[in-house]
Write a protein that holds these residues in place. Structure first.
Motif: not given
Length: 304
Positions: A11-25
Motif C-alpha cells: 500500500e505504501e508504495e502505490e503511486g510510484d512510477r514503475l522505474d522508480i519503484y524498481l530502482s528502490g527494489q
C-alpha cells in the motif's frame, strides 16, 4: 543465466512510477539501466508490458528479467588509486569523491573495482562474485575516504564477520548545515527505504537497527564541522541520521537543501577518515587514518 526477480507492491508504495519503484527494489542498478530493461520489455506488471511511467498499484505483481553479468564487461583499468596500505591479505585505499565503488549493470567502467582488478591482478577474494571482487564494504560515490579490500577469501570472511559484529572502527568527518548546539549526540533510529520515495532512505519503524555517534569538531557561522562514529553500517546512515537532527550535510542534494554557497560541490562533504580492525592473519589491531581531501579543506578555510 538471466535472473528473475518478483515483487508485490504494498500500500505504501502505490503511486510510484514503475522505474522508480524498481530502482528502490534494485538498489545496485541505475535508474537509466532499469528504464532500458523496461523499454526492452524485460519487465511485466500482472503479466502485461507497461511503460516506465506506469503508476504501480497495491498488489501489482511485478516481474523483471535481469540479464546475467558478463565477466568480460568488468575489465581491469589502469586508473590511479591512492593506496594507504597493502600486504598479501588486504588493501586499504583512499577513494576519491565522484568514484563508484563497484560496477553495476549499465556502468561497468571507471569504478574502484576496475582499478583494483588492474592493480591486484588475480589476487582478490571471489566471495562477492565477478562484479564486486574483494569488496567487503562500500561508501557512496560522492563520499571520499578509506575502504578495505580483501585479497583472498580468508581475509574477506574475517573482515565481513567483524563488520557483522560491529567491531570495526569507522570514523567519518563532515560539514553540516546549521550550528549544532550539543557537543555530542547519539542517534539510535532504525533506517529503511523511504515509503514515499524508494530512491531515498529514511527513519522507519520497521527499518534496520542503526546507531551513529556524532561529535562537534568546530562550529562556524551557519555550519558545523563534525565527526561521526558508526556502530552499524546502513545505506546513507550518516546522511539520514544527520537529517533527523535537522543538520543535513553540506552538498547533499538528496537529503539537504538543493542550493548552497559552494556551487562547485560534487556531492555531500563526507569523508571516511579512520578505519580500524583486527588483521585477518596477524590477529593484531590495525588502524589507518587519511587526510581530509583538498575540496573539504578548502571549504573549511573559506568558513574560517
Amino acid at each position: 543465466m538471466d535472473e528473475i526477480k518478483e515483487f508485490i507492491v504494498i500500500e505504501e508504495e502505490e503511486g510510484d512510477r514503475l522505474d522508480i519503484y524498481l530502482s528502490g527494489q534494485l538498489g545496485d542498478m541505475s535508474r537509466s539501466y532499469i528504464q532500458k530493461l523496461i523499454k526492452d520489455k524485460k519487465a511485466t506488471v500482472n503479466g502485461k508490458i507497461e511503460k516506465a511511467k506506469y503508476l504501480v498499484k497495491e498488489d501489482d505483481k511485478i516481474v523483471i528479467q535481469i540479464p546475467a553479468p558478463k565477466l568480460l564487461e568488468v575489465i581491469p583499468q589502469d586508473i590511479p588509486i591512492d593506496i594507504v596500505y597493502e600486504d598479501k591479505d588486504i588493501l586499504i585505499v583512499n577513494k576519491p569523491q565522484d568514484m563508484v565503488v563497484h560496477p553495476a549493470p549499465g556502468n561497468y567502467e571507471g569504478t574502484l573495482v576496475n582499478a583494483i582488478l588492474y592493480h591486484c591482478k588475480e589476487n582478490l577474494s571471489s566471495i562477492n562474485g565477478i562484479i564486486r571482487p574483494g569488496i567487503v564494504h562500500r561508501i557512496d560515490k560522492d563520499t571520499s575516504g578509506l575502504l578495505m579490500i580483501a585479497k583472498n577469501n580468508n581475509a574477506h570472511n574475517s573482515l565481513a564477520e567483524q563488520l557483522k559484529d560491529h567491531s570495526i572502527t569507522r570514523e567519518y568527518q563532515f560539514i553540516c548545515h546549521g550550528v549544532v548546539k550539543e557537543d555530542k549526540i547519539t542517534v539510535n533510529k532504525p533506517i529503511g527505504r523511504n515509503p514515499k520515495d524508494r530512491l531515498k532512505m529514511a527513519i522507519v519503524k520497521d527499518g534496520k537497527n542503526a546507531i551513529t555517534h556524532f561529535e562537534v569538531i568546530k562550529r562556524y557561522e551557519n555550519f558545523t564541522h563534525m565527526k561521526a562514529s558508526l556502530e552499524t553500517g546502513r545505506t546513507h546512515q550518516i546522511r539520514v541520521h544527520a537529517l533527523s537532527i535537522n543538520h543535513p550535510l553540506l552538498g547533499d542534494e538528496v537529503y539537504g537543501p538543493k542550493n548552497n554557497k559552494f556551487n562547485k560541490l560534487k556531492g555531500q562533504t563526507l569523508h571516511a577518515k579512520k578505519l580500524g580492525f583486527i588483521h585477518p592473519t596477524t590477529k593484531e589491531y590495525v588502524e589507518f587514518d587519511s587526510e581530509l581531501p583538498k575540496y573539504f579543506q578548502e571549504i573549511l578555510n573559506k568558513l574560517k
